[in-house]
Design an enzyme around this catalytic site. Structure first.
Site, mmCIF file in Angstrom:
data_model
loop_
_atom_site.group_PDB
_atom_site.id
_atom_site.type_symbol
_atom_site.label_atom_id
_atom_site.label_comp_id
_atom_site.label_asym_id
_atom_site.label_seq_id
_atom_site.Cartn_x
_atom_site.Cartn_y
_atom_site.Cartn_z
ATOM 1 C CG HIS A 34 9.555 24.831 30.449
ATOM 2 N ND1 HIS A 34 10.437 25.835 30.754
ATOM 3 C CD2 HIS A 34 8.504 25.004 31.295
ATOM 4 C CE1 HIS A 34 9.958 26.588 31.734
ATOM 5 N NE2 HIS A 34 8.783 26.086 32.089
ATOM 6 C CB CYS A 76 7.447 24.339 34.639
ATOM 7 S SG CYS A 76 5.771 24.388 33.974
#
Length: 347
Positions: free
Chosen positions: A150, A158
């Site tokens: 992201h 992430c």
């Protein structure tokens, strides 16, 4: 002025929105049309120069230690070639696989990203879900959700890019789906799977797992084609000849053969690397020491942090920078490549 053709974007808009309502963790937020933005003209020109079109399939590699994400694309030869390498602004955890929800580990393994895993409504600009846990990870009881690539420079398991970077990567995936690709493979690796790195990390508790990951990396490097994935015997197997429907991630591997032409190419590459590893160890290359760190950041972003400070850097990447104190990031042991991380700094 030429008006961009939006037909592929519109065709995928509904599909790409499907996962947004069910994802959590690294997602939330309201959507807009950012996921429909055309690819930059410079990137399209680079593709054309490499014999690629926007619709050609993609393949992605992520390297934790180097904090880089590579996008490969199939060219007119039918093989995949490197299109672009993106610096990673932040990843969290340590070198090694993710095993449980909340451990802050960014995953390592092989994943297939389909259109329903694309999230245009991410609170971190745009994102796509890796699909963790995959079948092998589920068979081992690993847990976790919404492990994403992201935007915004913040991570809790992430891989965080800049907004500009994730916009390009998202757009490349969108166009590949529009061109007919059903899903693109992501190889999330602890580091570049070179003989030097394998020798340096030879004493790490994850070395057996990393050797298995290197097999998959070798299959791609030898053929320039994403390997066909299967799992059995608590490991990945690659480019199995014939039917793999009987393969069980938790059960013993049945008798199988690797596609003969591929097997020869991979065996040659593996023998060369194994010889180099023995040579490096024999000449006294030290095994990696152990240090405490929480994730890493590409050197280009460390330089920004050092020269601009967290607030101005935040503005540059259009998102938060998840750093407890500047000296913690500047002391990141992954910058020199001579230390492994076995713990975490305070958040």
């Amino acid at each position: 002025m030429q008006i961009p053709v939006l037909r592929p974007f519109v065709r995928l808009a509904a599909v790409l929105a499907l996962g947004a309502s069910v994802l959590s963790g690294c997602v939330v937020g309201e959507g807009d049309t950012r996921h429909l933005q055309p690819l930059p003209a410079k990137l399209v020109s680079q593709m054309s120069a490499k014999g690629m079109t926007e619709a050609d399939p993609i393949f992605v590699r992520i390297y934790k230690k180097e904090s880089e994400l590579e996008v490969w694309k199939r060219d007119r030869s039918g093989r995949y070639a490197l299109l672009k390498t993106y610096p990673m602004c932040r990843w969290s955890g340590q070198l090694g696989p993710k095993k449980r929800e909340g451990d802050r580990q960014a995953p390592e393994g092989f994943y297939t990203v389909t259109a329903d895993l694309m999230n245009p409504r991410s609170q971190f600009y745009l994102s796509f879900n890796l699909g963790y846990p995959n079948p092998l990870e589920r068979s081992q009881g690993y847990s976790g959700s919404a492990l994403m690539v992201h935007g915004a420079c913040t991570s809790a398991g992430c891989f965080a890019m800049t907004d500009e970077g994730v916009s390009e990567i998202y757009g490349l995936a969108r166009e590949a789906f529009a061109g007919g690709q059903a899903g693109f493979q992501v190889q999330a690796l602890p580091f570049r799977m070179t003989a030097e790195n394998m020798a340096r990390y030879r004493n790490n508790a994850n070395i057996a797992f990393w050797r298995n990951l290197k097999e998959g990396a070798d299959h791609f490097d030898a053929t320039r084609q994403p390997p066909k994935l299967a799992t059995c015997g608590r490991r990945y197997v690659f480019n199995v000849k014939g039917d793999i429907s009987s393969f069980d991630p938790a059960g013993p591997c049945p008798a199988y053969e690797v596609e003969p032409e591929i097997q020869g190419l991979v065996a040659e590459r593996r023998a060369r690397d194994e010889s180099r590893i023995v040579e490096l160890v024999g000449t006294g290359l030290p095994a990696a020491a152990f240090a405490y760190a929480d994730g890493g950041m590409h050197p280009s972003f460390r330089k920004l942090l050092r020269t601009m400070g967290p607030e101005r850097m935040q503005a540059m990447v259009s998102g938060k920078v998840e750093i407890s104190r500047p000296d913690a990031a500047l002391a990141d042991p992954f910058e020199s490549g001579d230390a492994d991380a076995t713990g975490s700094l305070p958040r």
